[in-house]
Design an enzyme around this catalytic site. Sequence first.
Site, PDB file in Angstrom:
ATOM      1  N   ASP A 179       5.445 -10.070 -15.654  1.00  0.00           N
ATOM      2  CA  ASP A 179       5.305 -10.804 -16.913  1.00  0.00           C
ATOM      3  C   ASP A 179       6.707 -11.074 -17.433  1.00  0.00           C
ATOM      4  OD1 ASP A 179       4.082 -11.885 -19.262  1.00  0.00           O
ATOM      5  OD2 ASP A 179       4.637 -10.055 -20.326  1.00  0.00           O
ATOM      6  N   SER A 180       6.796 -11.933 -18.445  1.00  0.00           N
ATOM      7  CA  SER A 180       8.093 -12.194 -19.055  1.00  0.00           C
ATOM      8  C   SER A 180       8.602 -10.968 -19.811  1.00  0.00           C
ATOM      9  CB  SER A 180       7.979 -13.378 -20.016  1.00  0.00           C
ATOM     10  OG  SER A 180       6.944 -13.140 -20.947  1.00  0.00           O
ATOM     11  N   CYS A 219       1.665 -13.211 -16.762  1.00  0.00           N
ATOM     12  CA  CYS A 219       2.162 -14.127 -17.792  1.00  0.00           C
ATOM     13  C   CYS A 219       1.401 -15.461 -17.729  1.00  0.00           C
ATOM     14  CB  CYS A 219       3.644 -14.365 -17.536  1.00  0.00           C
ATOM     15  SG  CYS A 219       4.402 -15.508 -18.683  1.00  0.00           S
ATOM     16  N   GLU A 224       5.333  -8.082 -31.089  1.00  0.00           N
ATOM     17  CA  GLU A 224       6.529  -7.317 -30.711  1.00  0.00           C
ATOM     18  C   GLU A 224       7.035  -6.503 -31.901  1.00  0.00           C
ATOM     19  OE1 GLU A 224       9.086  -8.571 -27.821  1.00  0.00           O
ATOM     20  OE2 GLU A 224       7.255  -8.953 -26.691  1.00  0.00           O
ATOM     21  N   CYS A 231      -2.600 -15.849 -23.684  1.00  0.00           N
ATOM     22  CA  CYS A 231      -1.227 -15.321 -23.707  1.00  0.00           C
ATOM     23  C   CYS A 231      -1.346 -13.805 -23.651  1.00  0.00           C
ATOM     24  CB  CYS A 231      -0.526 -15.749 -24.999  1.00  0.00           C
ATOM     25  SG  CYS A 231       1.088 -14.972 -25.234  1.00  0.00           S
ATOM     26  N   HIS A 286       0.125 -11.422 -25.042  1.00  0.00           N
ATOM     27  CA  HIS A 286       0.224 -10.640 -26.280  1.00  0.00           C
ATOM     28  C   HIS A 286      -1.034 -10.734 -27.155  1.00  0.00           C
ATOM     29  CE1 HIS A 286       4.390 -10.714 -25.114  1.00  0.00           C
ATOM     30  NE2 HIS A 286       4.766 -10.011 -26.173  1.00  0.00           N
TER      31      HIS A 286
HETATM   32  N1  DGL Z   1       3.967 -13.572 -21.436  1.00  0.00           N
HETATM   33  C1  DGL Z   1       3.945 -14.831 -22.142  1.00  0.00           C
HETATM   34  C2  DGL Z   1       2.599 -15.530 -21.856  1.00  0.00           C
HETATM   35  O1  DGL Z   1       1.603 -14.909 -21.551  1.00  0.00           O
HETATM   36  C3  DGL Z   1       4.148 -14.659 -23.626  1.00  0.00           C
HETATM   37  C4  DGL Z   1       5.562 -14.268 -24.023  1.00  0.00           C
HETATM   38  C5  DGL Z   1       6.594 -15.325 -23.625  1.00  0.00           C
HETATM   39  O2  DGL Z   1       6.672 -16.395 -24.268  1.00  0.00           O
HETATM   40  O3  DGL Z   1       7.310 -15.068 -22.677  1.00  0.00           O
HETATM   41  O4  DGL Z   1       2.514 -16.720 -21.930  1.00  0.00           O
END
Ligand code: DGL
Length: 266
Positions: A10-11, A73, A152, A184, A186
């Site tokens: 993931d990011s 992600c 976050e 997403c 989060h």
């Molecule tokens: N992990 C990203 C997503 O699911 C969200 C956070 C980001 O913008 O990197 O799209």
Amino acid sequence: MNKQPIGIFDSGVGGLTVFKEIRKRFPNEDIVYFGDTARVPYGPKSPRTVVDFSIQNARFLIQSGAKIIIVACNTSSAVALEHLESILKVPVIGVIKPGARAAVSRTKSGKIGIIGTQGTIKSEAYTRAITELNPDIVVYGKSCPLFVPLVEEGWEDHSVAGMIIEEYLSPLLEKQIDVLVLGCTHYPILKDAISRITGNSIELIDSAEAVITDLEGILKTEKSPGKDFFYVSDNEEKFRLIASRILEKEIIELQRIKLGESWYID
Ligand code: DGL
């Protein structure tokens, strides 16, 4: 398939919502998780950059022995999945198709809302995946860029969360959707706050849960208990802190790694 680990990237920290579901369902699998905390967020970045980062992340997981890559992600899944599938020799699972399948199976009104980062919504990947399954379904997308920083910051129960959610979601609520995809990593953490705004008549789809069905079709049952390994590209302590909230336990194996070229000498 043997005792090689499942690789998840993931990011950053958000993909731990996907990790958590996979760990729950597959307690005996080893899992390597990589969070690209040095380069988060991916949401506002161009598809080209996200593809580039995603390839580097997946290659790191392959080097760590991953037998399968889970692209937790949504932004990466939306823009990079096909590239990854074309260059990797192991199965690659993204979150868009499982989420789309779950949404299509639940809607009765034929109106589905999608929320995600700017990159995910702009890509229209969810819309394509849903209309491929059923061309009569109408899809309404809305990017909610403030949701990631809210999570976050640990503000999912803060009063401002309700105001921000209402502001973003009201255009979707006017469309009489009956299903809303949390597109997403989060957003599942905001699920309670979101459902307070959407009410009982809108079903929330968590892509993290939807991915499990795809994995069940691929993995064999392992017998010995699985181990977890976490890697990040920056900010180990912040990752550790948020991870303990999401996973409701402390993480032990955590290491920082560098990806790609670097001009910075440690
Ligand atoms: N992990 C990203 C997503 O699911 C969200 C956070 C980001 O913008 O990197 O799209």
